[in-house]
Design a protein around this motif. Structure first.
Motif, PDB file in Angstrom:
ATOM      1  N   ASP A 257      20.356 -23.008  -0.823  1.00  0.00           N
ATOM      2  CA  ASP A 257      20.324 -24.337  -1.443  1.00  0.00           C
ATOM      3  C   ASP A 257      21.726 -24.830  -1.778  1.00  0.00           C
ATOM      4  OD1 ASP A 257      17.612 -24.542  -1.248  1.00  0.00           O
ATOM      5  OD2 ASP A 257      17.201 -23.827  -3.273  1.00  0.00           O
ATOM      6  N   GLU A 258      22.562 -23.909  -2.293  1.00  0.00           N
ATOM      7  CA  GLU A 258      23.936 -24.285  -2.619  1.00  0.00           C
ATOM      8  C   GLU A 258      24.711 -24.678  -1.359  1.00  0.00           C
ATOM      9  OE1 GLU A 258      22.323 -21.816  -3.924  1.00  0.00           O
ATOM     10  OE2 GLU A 258      22.402 -22.171  -6.084  1.00  0.00           O
ATOM     11  N   LEU A 259      24.460 -23.957  -0.280  1.00  0.00           N
ATOM     12  CA  LEU A 259      25.110 -24.305   0.988  1.00  0.00           C
ATOM     13  C   LEU A 259      24.706 -25.706   1.443  1.00  0.00           C
ATOM     14  CD1 LEU A 259      24.805 -20.963   3.004  1.00  0.00           C
ATOM     15  CD2 LEU A 259      26.922 -22.035   2.215  1.00  0.00           C
TER      16      LEU A 259
ATOM     17  N   ASP B 216      24.051 -12.218   9.975  1.00  0.00           N
ATOM     18  CA  ASP B 216      24.669 -12.688  11.220  1.00  0.00           C
ATOM     19  C   ASP B 216      24.100 -14.035  11.647  1.00  0.00           C
ATOM     20  OD1 ASP B 216      26.230 -10.421  11.338  1.00  0.00           O
ATOM     21  OD2 ASP B 216      24.952  -9.375  12.772  1.00  0.00           O
ATOM     22  N   ARG B 217      22.772 -14.162  11.514  1.00  0.00           N
ATOM     23  CA  ARG B 217      22.135 -15.419  11.897  1.00  0.00           C
ATOM     24  C   ARG B 217      22.588 -16.557  10.997  1.00  0.00           C
ATOM     25  NH1 ARG B 217      21.010 -17.711  16.106  1.00  0.00           N
ATOM     26  NH2 ARG B 217      20.509 -15.597  16.790  1.00  0.00           N
ATOM     27  N   LEU B 218      22.719 -16.281   9.698  1.00  0.00           N
ATOM     28  CA  LEU B 218      23.175 -17.311   8.774  1.00  0.00           C
ATOM     29  C   LEU B 218      24.621 -17.701   9.058  1.00  0.00           C
ATOM     30  CD1 LEU B 218      22.638 -19.162   6.438  1.00  0.00           C
ATOM     31  CD2 LEU B 218      23.183 -17.274   4.873  1.00  0.00           C
ATOM     32  N   ARG B 219      25.435 -16.720   9.447  1.00  0.00           N
ATOM     33  CA  ARG B 219      26.833 -17.013   9.794  1.00  0.00           C
ATOM     34  C   ARG B 219      26.889 -17.994  10.975  1.00  0.00           C
ATOM     35  NH1 ARG B 219      29.047 -11.982  10.506  1.00  0.00           N
ATOM     36  NH2 ARG B 219      30.331 -11.919   8.643  1.00  0.00           N
TER      37      ARG B 219
ATOM     38  N   MET C 189      30.105 -12.530   1.222  1.00  0.00           N
ATOM     39  CA  MET C 189      28.896 -11.735   0.988  1.00  0.00           C
ATOM     40  C   MET C 189      28.348 -11.179   2.299  1.00  0.00           C
ATOM     41  SD  MET C 189      27.109 -14.236  -1.828  1.00  0.00           S
ATOM     42  CE  MET C 189      25.621 -13.279  -2.000  1.00  0.00           C
ATOM     43  N   ILE C 190      28.453 -11.962   3.359  1.00  0.00           N
ATOM     44  CA  ILE C 190      27.986 -11.508   4.670  1.00  0.00           C
ATOM     45  C   ILE C 190      28.875 -10.379   5.189  1.00  0.00           C
ATOM     46  CG2 ILE C 190      27.653 -12.188   7.083  1.00  0.00           C
ATOM     47  CD1 ILE C 190      26.874 -14.991   6.050  1.00  0.00           C
ATOM     48  N   VAL C 191      30.182 -10.488   4.947  1.00  0.00           N
ATOM     49  CA  VAL C 191      31.100  -9.408   5.331  1.00  0.00           C
ATOM     50  C   VAL C 191      30.729  -8.117   4.597  1.00  0.00           C
ATOM     51  CG1 VAL C 191      33.482  -8.595   5.199  1.00  0.00           C
ATOM     52  CG2 VAL C 191      33.006 -10.920   5.989  1.00  0.00           C
TER      53      VAL C 191
ATOM     54  N   GLY D 235      33.450 -25.833   2.034  1.00  0.00           N
ATOM     55  CA  GLY D 235      34.095 -25.540   0.768  1.00  0.00           C
ATOM     56  C   GLY D 235      33.949 -24.110   0.286  1.00  0.00           C
ATOM     57  N   ARG D 236      34.125 -23.958  -1.030  1.00  0.00           N
ATOM     58  CA  ARG D 236      34.160 -22.637  -1.637  1.00  0.00           C
ATOM     59  C   ARG D 236      32.841 -21.886  -1.506  1.00  0.00           C
ATOM     60  NH1 ARG D 236      37.447 -23.732  -7.347  1.00  0.00           N
ATOM     61  NH2 ARG D 236      39.439 -24.328  -6.376  1.00  0.00           N
ATOM     62  N   GLU D 237      31.742 -22.613  -1.536  1.00  0.00           N
ATOM     63  CA  GLU D 237      30.437 -21.946  -1.425  1.00  0.00           C
ATOM     64  C   GLU D 237      30.305 -21.245  -0.080  1.00  0.00           C
ATOM     65  OE1 GLU D 237      26.815 -20.467  -2.535  1.00  0.00           O
ATOM     66  OE2 GLU D 237      28.348 -21.441  -3.768  1.00  0.00           O
ATOM     67  N   VAL D 238      30.787 -21.882   0.979  1.00  0.00           N
ATOM     68  CA  VAL D 238      30.768 -21.256   2.299  1.00  0.00           C
ATOM     69  C   VAL D 238      31.633 -20.000   2.300  1.00  0.00           C
ATOM     70  CG1 VAL D 238      31.489 -21.513   4.706  1.00  0.00           C
ATOM     71  CG2 VAL D 238      30.226 -23.347   3.583  1.00  0.00           C
ATOM     72  N   ASP D 239      32.818 -20.102   1.699  1.00  0.00           N
ATOM     73  CA  ASP D 239      33.713 -18.934   1.642  1.00  0.00           C
ATOM     74  C   ASP D 239      33.047 -17.785   0.885  1.00  0.00           C
ATOM     75  OD1 ASP D 239      35.623 -20.383   2.990  1.00  0.00           O
ATOM     76  OD2 ASP D 239      36.723 -20.962   1.168  1.00  0.00           O
TER      77      ASP D 239
END
Length: 226
Positions: free
Chosen positions: A144-146, A218-221, A162-164, A153-157
């Motif tokens: 939702d934040e994305l 990975d899919r979300l990335r 978190m994905i890393v 922006g920062r939320e993506v970073d």
């Protein structure tokens, strides 16, 4: 006129709400796996069977949400992301619950005993695989934040970091699986061959929990990248 479908109502709020609802059910299913193995370690077959019922029930709930989501997922181009991406993300989430169900089914269909010497490594492996699934769940809760930030922006970073970390956790489970398999290999001569085969299968399936969790990330990335 209001829609009679709760799933359709969820889509009215956010294209990600149903995915989040599904993932919550999936993680509830996975959280029953450690108690399942504790029952196995304790040689409590009745409790193993009860845990199987819980896991199967949660997996069935996840399936129901999955089926509803597929029916009500809009086919228009008004979604924030591609419909195929959402369906593939859903499939990765659902695979986690499917694997948990497979594990529980095997432990009930075939009575198994934990070989001496692998109890603690097994506990740590199960815990790490479940923690990896928990990390995937935490990431999905950020959808939702994305959406609100337009995938910028920062939320993506933050989500990408978190994905890393999710990838590092899955790598940990790979290393632990290899170590556990080696410990099992050392015990093969003292075990029935069929039991050895099923234990290798269990180790693989437990690793698959973490593997599919990583694939959720990975899919979300890929979604973020587009």
């Amino acid at each position: 006129m209001l829609s009679a479908s709760p799933m359709a109502a969820l889509f009215g709020k956010s294209p990600f709400k149903p995915l989040q609802q599904h993932m919550r059910c999936v993680i509830d299913c996975v959280r029953e796996v450690p108690p399942l193995f504790e029952a196995l370690i304790g040689r409590d077959q009745r409790q193993v069977s009860e845990q199987k019922v819980r896991i199967f029930g949660k997996e069935n709930e996840a399936d129901a949400i999955k089926n509803e989501l597929r029916v009500h997922l809009p086919r228009s181009l008004l979604l924030a992301v591609d419909r195929r991406d959402l369906l593939e993300l859903l499939a990765m989430q659902d695979a986690i619950a499917d694997v948990a169900q497979d594990i529980a089914g095997l432990l009930v269909e075939r009575r198994m005993e934990v070989p001496e010497g692998i109890t603690e490594p097994l506990r740590r492996f199960v815990a790490r695989c479940v923690a990896t699934c928990e990390q995937a769940h935490t990431i999905i809760e950020q959808l939702d934040e994305l959406l609100e930030t337009g995938f910028r922006g920062r939320e993506v970073d933050r989500v990408e970091a978190m994905i890393v970390e999710l990838g590092h956790m899955e790598t940990d489970t790979d290393v632990m699986a290899i170590s556990l398999s080696r410990a099992l290999f050392a015990l093969e001569d003292s075990m029935p061959p069929v039991s050895v085969m099923f234990w290798y299968q269990l180790i693989q399936w437990l690793g698959n929990l973490a593997d599919y969790a990583e694939k959720v990330g990975d899919r979300l990335r890929l979604i973020i990248a587009r």
